[in-house]
Design a protein around this motif. Structure first.
Motif, PDB file in Angstrom:
ATOM      1  N   LEU A  29       0.857  -1.181   0.000  1.00  0.00           N
ATOM      2  CA  LEU A  29       0.000   0.000   0.000  1.00  0.00           C
ATOM      3  C   LEU A  29       0.897   1.236   0.000  1.00  0.00           C
ATOM      4  O   LEU A  29       1.789   1.347   0.829  1.00  0.00           O
ATOM      5  CB  LEU A  29      -0.875   0.046   1.252  1.00  0.00           C
ATOM      6  CG  LEU A  29      -1.749  -1.160   1.558  1.00  0.00           C
ATOM      7  CD1 LEU A  29      -2.336  -1.044   2.955  1.00  0.00           C
ATOM      8  CD2 LEU A  29      -2.849  -1.278   0.536  1.00  0.00           C
ATOM      9  N   THR A  33      -5.763   3.921   1.245  1.00  0.00           N
ATOM     10  CA  THR A  33      -6.614   3.574   2.372  1.00  0.00           C
ATOM     11  C   THR A  33      -7.304   2.260   2.048  1.00  0.00           C
ATOM     12  O   THR A  33      -7.981   2.150   1.018  1.00  0.00           O
ATOM     13  CB  THR A  33      -7.683   4.660   2.627  1.00  0.00           C
ATOM     14  OG1 THR A  33      -7.017   5.883   2.924  1.00  0.00           O
ATOM     15  CG2 THR A  33      -8.573   4.285   3.791  1.00  0.00           C
ATOM     16  N   LEU A  34      -7.125   1.270   2.911  1.00  0.00           N
ATOM     17  CA  LEU A  34      -7.747  -0.037   2.733  1.00  0.00           C
ATOM     18  C   LEU A  34      -8.552  -0.354   3.979  1.00  0.00           C
ATOM     19  O   LEU A  34      -8.027  -0.304   5.099  1.00  0.00           O
ATOM     20  CB  LEU A  34      -6.686  -1.104   2.491  1.00  0.00           C
ATOM     21  CG  LEU A  34      -7.174  -2.551   2.398  1.00  0.00           C
ATOM     22  CD1 LEU A  34      -8.161  -2.729   1.253  1.00  0.00           C
ATOM     23  CD2 LEU A  34      -5.986  -3.499   2.240  1.00  0.00           C
ATOM     24  N   THR A  35      -9.836  -0.677   3.798  1.00  0.00           N
ATOM     25  CA  THR A  35     -10.720  -0.992   4.907  1.00  0.00           C
ATOM     26  C   THR A  35     -11.345  -2.356   4.681  1.00  0.00           C
ATOM     27  O   THR A  35     -11.955  -2.593   3.630  1.00  0.00           O
ATOM     28  CB  THR A  35     -11.836   0.069   5.032  1.00  0.00           C
ATOM     29  OG1 THR A  35     -11.239   1.355   5.169  1.00  0.00           O
ATOM     30  CG2 THR A  35     -12.720  -0.204   6.224  1.00  0.00           C
ATOM     31  N   ALA A  65       3.327  -1.147   3.965  1.00  0.00           N
ATOM     32  CA  ALA A  65       2.491   0.046   3.871  1.00  0.00           C
ATOM     33  C   ALA A  65       3.357   1.285   4.042  1.00  0.00           C
ATOM     34  O   ALA A  65       4.149   1.375   4.973  1.00  0.00           O
ATOM     35  CB  ALA A  65       1.401   0.013   4.929  1.00  0.00           C
ATOM     36  N   SER A  68       0.060   5.114   4.502  1.00  0.00           N
ATOM     37  CA  SER A  68      -1.251   4.560   4.216  1.00  0.00           C
ATOM     38  C   SER A  68      -2.026   4.286   5.501  1.00  0.00           C
ATOM     39  O   SER A  68      -1.470   4.316   6.593  1.00  0.00           O
ATOM     40  CB  SER A  68      -1.107   3.261   3.419  1.00  0.00           C
ATOM     41  OG  SER A  68      -0.513   3.517   2.164  1.00  0.00           O
ATOM     42  N   THR A  69      -3.328   3.989   5.339  1.00  0.00           N
ATOM     43  CA  THR A  69      -4.179   3.620   6.460  1.00  0.00           C
ATOM     44  C   THR A  69      -4.814   2.279   6.161  1.00  0.00           C
ATOM     45  O   THR A  69      -5.438   2.098   5.111  1.00  0.00           O
ATOM     46  CB  THR A  69      -5.284   4.670   6.692  1.00  0.00           C
ATOM     47  OG1 THR A  69      -4.671   5.926   6.984  1.00  0.00           O
ATOM     48  CG2 THR A  69      -6.173   4.270   7.853  1.00  0.00           C
ATOM     49  N   LEU A  70      -4.655   1.345   7.078  1.00  0.00           N
ATOM     50  CA  LEU A  70      -5.226   0.013   6.963  1.00  0.00           C
ATOM     51  C   LEU A  70      -6.097  -0.223   8.187  1.00  0.00           C
ATOM     52  O   LEU A  70      -5.610  -0.194   9.318  1.00  0.00           O
ATOM     53  CB  LEU A  70      -4.111  -1.032   6.869  1.00  0.00           C
ATOM     54  CG  LEU A  70      -4.490  -2.501   6.894  1.00  0.00           C
ATOM     55  CD1 LEU A  70      -5.467  -2.827   5.772  1.00  0.00           C
ATOM     56  CD2 LEU A  70      -3.251  -3.361   6.785  1.00  0.00           C
ATOM     57  N   SER A  94       2.532   4.983   8.513  1.00  0.00           N
ATOM     58  CA  SER A  94       1.200   4.464   8.231  1.00  0.00           C
ATOM     59  C   SER A  94       0.412   4.268   9.516  1.00  0.00           C
ATOM     60  O   SER A  94       0.970   4.260  10.614  1.00  0.00           O
ATOM     61  CB  SER A  94       1.293   3.126   7.482  1.00  0.00           C
ATOM     62  OG  SER A  94       1.862   3.313   6.214  1.00  0.00           O
ATOM     63  N   LEU A  96      -2.311   1.610  11.372  1.00  0.00           N
ATOM     64  CA  LEU A  96      -2.928   0.290  11.376  1.00  0.00           C
ATOM     65  C   LEU A  96      -3.935   0.243  12.508  1.00  0.00           C
ATOM     66  O   LEU A  96      -3.584   0.461  13.667  1.00  0.00           O
ATOM     67  CB  LEU A  96      -1.871  -0.802  11.567  1.00  0.00           C
ATOM     68  CG  LEU A  96      -2.390  -2.227  11.759  1.00  0.00           C
ATOM     69  CD1 LEU A  96      -3.146  -2.703  10.522  1.00  0.00           C
ATOM     70  CD2 LEU A  96      -1.233  -3.164  12.074  1.00  0.00           C
TER      71      LEU A  96
END
Length: 108
Positions: A29, A33-35, A65, A68-70, A94, A96
């Motif tokens: 990533l 942004t992955l949710t 990552a 980024s935001t996971l 990032s 998490l």
């Protein structure tokens, strides 16, 4: 699997084996942004899949990552890694977030 920028959502998914939401050798990533919400690695346990793991994400190699935001919420695995199971992880600048995740063995 590579995400460069943008947003991705995975919701209400189930795997009979590894990676209830995503299964990839590696996941990268960058500025993304992955949710994942309500993802499960369930089974049934078989000779082919004796340890359903990685309720949200399963990476046989690495999870990386950068900026980024996971977020993984309500992920579960019958075996290990309720939220994430990866051979290695590198999160740089990032965020998490793991919320209400569980596993039957290691690393809820």
């Amino acid at each position: 699997l590579v995400f460069n920028g943008g947003k991705a959502k995975i919701t209400n998914t189930t795997s009979g084996g590894h990676g209830g939401g995503i299964r990839a050798e590696s996941l990268t990533l960058t500025d993304a942004t992955l949710t994942l919400t309500n993802t499960t690695a369930a089974g049934p346990v078989s000779a082919a899949v004796p340890d359903p793991s990685g309720g949200g994400i399963y990476c046989s190699a690495s999870l990386t990552a950068l900026n980024s935001t996971l977020t993984i919420t309500l992920a579960s695995a019958l075996d290990a890694g309720g939220a994430v199971r990866a051979a290695g992880a590198n999160l740089t600048a990032s965020v998490l977030r793991l919320e209400r995740c569980s596993s039957g063995a290691d690393g809820g």
